[in-house]
Design a protein around this motif. Structure first.
Motif, mmCIF file in Angstrom:
data_model
loop_
_atom_site.group_PDB
_atom_site.id
_atom_site.type_symbol
_atom_site.label_atom_id
_atom_site.label_comp_id
_atom_site.label_asym_id
_atom_site.label_seq_id
_atom_site.Cartn_x
_atom_site.Cartn_y
_atom_site.Cartn_z
ATOM 1 N N ALA A 290 0.835 -1.207 0.000
ATOM 2 C CA ALA A 290 0.000 0.000 0.000
ATOM 3 C C ALA A 290 0.869 1.256 0.000
ATOM 4 N N ILE A 291 1.923 1.236 0.790
ATOM 5 C CA ILE A 291 2.848 2.380 0.813
ATOM 6 C C ILE A 291 3.514 2.534 -0.550
ATOM 7 N N ALA B 147 2.348 1.678 -3.445
ATOM 8 C CA ALA B 147 1.396 2.208 -4.415
ATOM 9 C C ALA B 147 1.254 3.717 -4.284
ATOM 10 N N ARG B 148 1.235 4.216 -3.044
ATOM 11 C CA ARG B 148 1.103 5.659 -2.829
ATOM 12 C C ARG B 148 2.298 6.426 -3.377
ATOM 13 N N HIS B 149 3.474 5.808 -3.296
ATOM 14 C CA HIS B 149 4.703 6.484 -3.720
ATOM 15 C C HIS B 149 5.096 6.131 -5.158
ATOM 16 N N GLN B 150 4.286 5.308 -5.807
ATOM 17 C CA GLN B 150 4.642 4.813 -7.144
ATOM 18 C C GLN B 150 6.058 4.204 -7.114
ATOM 19 N N THR C 108 4.041 8.582 8.791
ATOM 20 C CA THR C 108 2.977 7.572 8.761
ATOM 21 C C THR C 108 3.465 6.281 8.109
ATOM 22 N N ASP C 109 4.227 6.414 7.031
ATOM 23 C CA ASP C 109 4.802 5.246 6.372
ATOM 24 C C ASP C 109 5.720 4.489 7.332
#
Length: 266
Positions: A194-195, A197-200, A242-243
């Motif tokens: 998930a992390i 994906a957020r950061h590509q 948060t990551d």
């Protein structure tokens, strides 16, 4: 010479595979190569160093002394043999790979011999590996924390080695994370995915960036050019608090490397 934070590990790499991995890594920009006597690939790493289009002075080379060579009279000759195989006059860092099984050779004897090897010019710096807190303190008592460049330990999201990390931080000793991707297990972790994906980014990049953010060095290994390049790109990935907290929460004490001669873990 300063140790680059992200290095290239060579555990389990043999023959031409080891040569190709190191040569490709250097071509991509890695400047920290990690090997060991027991890996049986120091000669191959040396061949890659010699044929790389990178000056030796720009490459940080680490090797590790195997348990058979920890006695005071054996350590320096074994290190000289490693230098011969690597084709170098000096390595940048030499580690004690594992504490002596059953404390057959006292930590103080081994550390004194290692310090003497450094003073003789065989290695630029010295350190330890797989040392739990109690043995790390013995090493500090023997040569002083200022003379211990790092403690290389298994460290990844599922085994964060917090007792060792806290003790090392208090003593001012740096940590190097081996097995940083937990044999690839973290790649499929939903939280890390998930992390990513957020950061590509890739899960491997996220995991390595997490380690680097904490100030650790990390030495992942790969035989694939795209993975080597991807891992190196982790140095440019910035994670937020948060990551970091989400990955911190993945600790589950999952140790992957614990041979029968291992010390008592914290």
């Amino acid at each position: 010479m300063h140790m680059p934070q992200l290095g290239l590990g060579t555990f389990r790499l043999q023959g031409q595979t080891a040569i190709d991995s190191v040569r490709t890594g250097l071509e991509l920009g890695y400047r920290h190569i990690d090997t060991a006597q027991i890996y049986g690939n120091e000669s191959e790493v040396g061949q890659a160093l010699r044929t790389a289009k990178v000056p030796r002075r720009e490459i940080f080379v680490t090797t590790k002394i195997w348990t058979e060579h920890l006695a005071g009279e054996h350590l320096a000759p074994s290190l000289k043999d490693s230098l011969h195989k690597l084709g170098v006059e000096q390595v940048d860092l030499t580690l004690i790979h594992w504490p002596s099984p059953a404390n057959a050779v006292p930590v103080a004897e081994t550390m004194a011999a290692l310090l003497a090897a450094r003073d003789a010019g065989l290695t630029g710096a010295i350190g330890i590996s797989n040392f739990p807190v109690a043995l790390m303190r013995e090493a500090i008592d023997a040569v002083g924390a200022a003379n211990i460049a790092t403690n290389q330990v298994e460290l990844h999201p599922y085994l964060q080695n917090r007792a060792v990390a806290d003790a090392a931080r208090t003593a001012g000793i740096h940590l190097t994370a081996y097995m940083p991707l937990a044999y690839g297990k973290v790649i499929g972790d939903p939280a890390i995915q998930a992390i990513a994906a957020r950061h590509q980014a890739t899960p491997a990049q996220v995991t390595l960036a997490w380690l680097l953010t904490k100030g650790y060095a990390a030495i992942p290994s790969s035989t694939r050019r795209e993975n080597l390049a991807g891992n190196l790109a982790a140095t440019r990935l910035v994670l937020d608090a948060t990551d970091i907290a989400a990955i911190d929460a993945l600790e589950r004490g999952e140790r992957l490397v614990s041979p029968d001669f291992a010390p008592a873990w914290d």
